[in-house]
Scaffold this motif. Sequence first.
Motif, PDB file in Angstrom:
ATOM      1  N   ASP A  28       0.844  -1.190   0.000  1.00 18.51           N
ATOM      2  CA  ASP A  28       0.000   0.000   0.000  1.00 18.51           C
ATOM      3  C   ASP A  28       0.884   1.246   0.000  1.00 18.51           C
ATOM      4  N   ASN A  29       0.817   2.014  -1.095  1.00 17.21           N
ATOM      5  CA  ASN A  29       1.582   3.250  -1.198  1.00 17.21           C
ATOM      6  C   ASN A  29       0.722   4.498  -1.034  1.00 17.21           C
ATOM      7  N   GLU A  30      -0.543   4.320  -0.654  1.00 18.04           N
ATOM      8  CA  GLU A  30      -1.470   5.447  -0.589  1.00 18.04           C
ATOM      9  C   GLU A  30      -1.685   5.947   0.840  1.00 18.04           C
ATOM     10  N   THR A  31      -1.693   5.045   1.816  1.00 19.52           N
ATOM     11  CA  THR A  31      -2.067   5.430   3.181  1.00 19.52           C
ATOM     12  C   THR A  31      -1.062   6.380   3.806  1.00 19.52           C
ATOM     13  N   ARG A  32       0.226   6.129   3.598  1.00 25.64           N
ATOM     14  CA  ARG A  32       1.276   6.944   4.212  1.00 25.64           C
ATOM     15  C   ARG A  32       2.064   7.671   3.124  1.00 25.64           C
ATOM     16  N   GLU A  33       2.486   8.897   3.432  1.00 30.09           N
ATOM     17  CA  GLU A  33       3.292   9.653   2.489  1.00 30.09           C
ATOM     18  C   GLU A  33       4.768   9.279   2.561  1.00 30.09           C
ATOM     19  N   ASP A  34       5.197   8.801   3.715  1.00 31.26           N
ATOM     20  CA  ASP A  34       6.624   8.618   3.945  1.00 31.26           C
ATOM     21  C   ASP A  34       7.103   7.184   3.819  1.00 31.26           C
ATOM     22  N   CYS A  35       6.226   6.223   3.620  1.00 30.91           N
ATOM     23  CA  CYS A  35       6.653   4.824   3.528  1.00 30.91           C
ATOM     24  C   CYS A  35       5.551   3.997   2.882  1.00 30.91           C
ATOM     25  N   SER A  36       5.879   2.780   2.536  1.00 33.84           N
ATOM     26  CA  SER A  36       4.905   1.810   2.034  1.00 33.84           C
ATOM     27  C   SER A  36       4.456   0.912   3.181  1.00 33.84           C
ATOM     28  N   LEU A  37       3.232   0.431   3.103  1.00 34.87           N
ATOM     29  CA  LEU A  37       2.731  -0.552   4.052  1.00 34.87           C
ATOM     30  C   LEU A  37       2.685  -1.903   3.363  1.00 34.87           C
ATOM     31  N   VAL A  38       3.429  -2.853   3.889  1.00 29.77           N
ATOM     32  CA  VAL A  38       3.364  -4.228   3.392  1.00 29.77           C
ATOM     33  C   VAL A  38       2.421  -4.983   4.310  1.00 29.77           C
ATOM     34  N   LYS A  39       1.262  -5.399   3.770  1.00 29.61           N
ATOM     35  CA  LYS A  39       0.228  -6.064   4.559  1.00 29.61           C
ATOM     36  C   LYS A  39       0.170  -7.531   4.142  1.00 29.61           C
ATOM     37  N   VAL A  40       0.236  -8.384   5.120  1.00 28.85           N
ATOM     38  CA  VAL A  40       0.258  -9.820   4.863  1.00 28.85           C
ATOM     39  C   VAL A  40      -0.846 -10.482   5.662  1.00 28.85           C
ATOM     40  N   ASP A  41      -1.688 -11.276   5.007  1.00 23.93           N
ATOM     41  CA  ASP A  41      -2.587 -12.165   5.742  1.00 23.93           C
ATOM     42  C   ASP A  41      -2.471 -13.545   5.110  1.00 23.93           C
ATOM     43  N   SER A  42      -2.232 -14.535   5.948  1.00 20.48           N
ATOM     44  CA  SER A  42      -1.988 -15.881   5.442  1.00 20.48           C
ATOM     45  C   SER A  42      -2.299 -16.899   6.520  1.00 20.48           C
ATOM     46  N   VAL A  43      -2.308 -18.156   6.130  1.00 22.72           N
ATOM     47  CA  VAL A  43      -2.444 -19.234   7.094  1.00 22.72           C
ATOM     48  C   VAL A  43      -1.285 -19.153   8.080  1.00 22.72           C
ATOM     49  N   ASN A  44      -1.603 -19.282   9.356  1.00 21.11           N
ATOM     50  CA  ASN A  44      -0.588 -19.168  10.401  1.00 21.11           C
ATOM     51  C   ASN A  44       0.057 -20.521  10.636  1.00 21.11           C
ATOM     52  N   ARG A  45       1.212 -20.733  10.016  1.00 19.50           N
ATOM     53  CA  ARG A  45       1.947 -21.973  10.214  1.00 19.50           C
ATOM     54  C   ARG A  45       3.220 -21.695  11.000  1.00 19.50           C
ATOM     55  N   ASP A  46       3.837 -22.736  11.481  1.00 20.17           N
ATOM     56  CA  ASP A  46       5.016 -22.609  12.329  1.00 20.17           C
ATOM     57  C   ASP A  46       6.137 -21.879  11.590  1.00 20.17           C
ATOM     58  N   GLY A  47       6.636 -20.797  12.186  1.00 19.33           N
ATOM     59  CA  GLY A  47       7.787 -20.092  11.634  1.00 19.33           C
ATOM     60  C   GLY A  47       7.494 -19.072  10.562  1.00 19.33           C
ATOM     61  N   VAL A  48       6.225 -18.860  10.199  1.00 19.07           N
ATOM     62  CA  VAL A  48       5.934 -17.969   9.076  1.00 19.07           C
ATOM     63  C   VAL A  48       6.272 -16.520   9.410  1.00 19.07           C
ATOM     64  N   LEU A  49       6.127 -16.093  10.666  1.00 20.28           N
ATOM     65  CA  LEU A  49       6.482 -14.721  11.018  1.00 20.28           C
ATOM     66  C   LEU A  49       7.971 -14.470  10.804  1.00 20.28           C
ATOM     67  N   LEU A  50       8.815 -15.388  11.259  1.00 24.04           N
ATOM     68  CA  LEU A  50      10.250 -15.237  11.056  1.00 24.04           C
ATOM     69  C   LEU A  50      10.574 -15.222   9.570  1.00 24.04           C
ATOM     70  N   GLU A  51       9.923 -16.071   8.785  1.00 19.68           N
ATOM     71  CA  GLU A  51      10.167 -16.082   7.340  1.00 19.68           C
ATOM     72  C   GLU A  51       9.821 -14.737   6.717  1.00 19.68           C
ATOM     73  N   MET A  52       8.731 -14.126   7.184  1.00 24.62           N
ATOM     74  CA  MET A  52       8.314 -12.843   6.639  1.00 24.62           C
ATOM     75  C   MET A  52       9.326 -11.757   6.962  1.00 24.62           C
ATOM     76  N   VAL A  53       9.740 -11.666   8.222  1.00 20.17           N
ATOM     77  CA  VAL A  53      10.701 -10.646   8.622  1.00 20.17           C
ATOM     78  C   VAL A  53      12.050 -10.892   7.946  1.00 20.17           C
ATOM     79  N   GLN A  54      12.434 -12.159   7.855  1.00 21.70           N
ATOM     80  CA  GLN A  54      13.680 -12.522   7.189  1.00 21.70           C
ATOM     81  C   GLN A  54      13.654 -12.115   5.730  1.00 21.70           C
ATOM     82  N   LEU A  55      12.526 -12.317   5.067  1.00 25.99           N
ATOM     83  CA  LEU A  55      12.408 -11.981   3.650  1.00 25.99           C
ATOM     84  C   LEU A  55      12.525 -10.477   3.426  1.00 25.99           C
ATOM     85  N   LEU A  56      11.832  -9.684   4.246  1.00 23.23           N
ATOM     86  CA  LEU A  56      11.934  -8.235   4.112  1.00 23.23           C
ATOM     87  C   LEU A  56      13.361  -7.767   4.349  1.00 23.23           C
ATOM     88  N   THR A  57      14.065  -8.404   5.289  1.00 22.40           N
ATOM     89  CA  THR A  57      15.457  -8.069   5.552  1.00 22.40           C
ATOM     90  C   THR A  57      16.336  -8.416   4.363  1.00 22.40           C
TER      91      THR A  57
END
Length: 489
Positions: A28-57
């Motif tokens: 989402d590039n519309e809500t904020r002027e100074d940054c993008s919002l990356v919004k994720v909704d998915s099935v909650n499986r083991d380790g998916v949060l770490l995978e998401m943060v790791q991927l953005l890094t």
Amino acid sequence: MKYVSGPYFEPDFDPVLDRLGTSGVVVDNETREDCSLVKVDSVNRDGVLLEMVQLLTDLDLVIYKSYISSDGGWLMDVFHVTDQIGRKLTDPSLPGFIQRALLPFQRSGSPKFTTCLGNVVGPGGPDVSDCASLEFTVHDRPGLLSSITQVLVDQGCHVASGQAWTHNGRAAGVLYVTTTGADGAALHPSRWARIERLVNAVVDARENVSGERRWVCMSAPVRGRVHTERRMHQLMHDDRDYESGPAPTPVDEEHFCMGDRAATAARSVHRTQTRVTIENWEERGYAIVKMTSRDRPKLLFDTVCALTDMHYVVFHATAGAQGPLAIQEYYIRHKDGRTVDSNAERQKVSRCLVAAVERRASHGVRVEVRATDRSGLLSDFTRMLREHGLSLLRVEIKRQKEEAIGTFFLVTDTGGEVRPEALCAVRARVAEMGISLDVAKGAPGWPPVKKTRAPATSPADQERPRSSLGSFLWSHLGKLSNNFGLIRS
């Protein structure tokens, strides 16, 4: 990271609750002027949060704020991000790349992505499947990496990429190596076993402490390796580097009130101590982890990595910063359903979190090194540092096309500050080897240039008392429960 006045759901976050039938990633590039919002909704499986943060890094993105909710069978996260130059994310292929990377069955054959810094990233991170791996944990000392890399050169191996960290007198490293010979025997398992024995002998020959613990492992090329930086945390945790030093200091609760007074105090901090407080919320069955530390790149990844590898599940969290002070709050349970029950366990978890933050804290002078990649390059450079009485605190090396790039944090052999004349002498010597050396003022793009400012907070809002994540979270519990059939809290 930029902290806001108390935890909240983004304005466009609630509609996510109404479309949980499919997994999705939205930039989402519309809500904020100074940054993008990356919004994720998915099935909650083991380790998916770490995978998401790791991927953005891995994508060389800077996370300013994050809001995490993964109770029940679904995960809903919002990350405020820019690239390393402070720009919004405009590549139309990025959402699809992130979505494929989070779905294991879609990773094979997926295209790679080139980041703003020119790094090429696959769905599982940088590809090192064609390299052998040398891992080690040992007592830290001057010349350690130089000695190890010289063994590799003598055995016809080339370090293609890798990292080495030091913390609390311990050193750990993961080096990815290839062979320089053309003979078929180069990949035989006995080759790697021989190199492991030789590295062990070099380490053992320099140890003067009876019973000093150490570990060396050389393994052949294989697919599906653990992410390098996660593996570094695992090695140092298994080496118990968190055991040294005094007990962690509790957080200053005023920093979680988010008023002007706390914000002003945070901006005045010159050397922020990493602090941790862990409490149990018995009515809801959560352990509440509150952390404050100096803000820096990859901080969120390091914290989530530590919690995940200690087998704790993050159900809700918020993270951001006030000036130089990073503030994180997590609602967690152990995988077996326990909270952090005993004082001994709270002390261990607190120490492990502080260690995860401090391992990558920037100390010493940072130098950036570039050269045409060749066999023995790392060995030659580290030997030169050793000859000039310099020691390594942290190392990261990688390859871009035909060029080798390295980041080194340096101190003197006695742990002191490196003098400018010593750096000039090293620069002159390595220039003869075709190596360029530059002293970096700070992490590239950190903090990134902000092209616009967020809307100012009104005086009335500044005076209004701020709630913590707990009161905010459960004010939304009814709505969450209506949409999540499997919430158990």
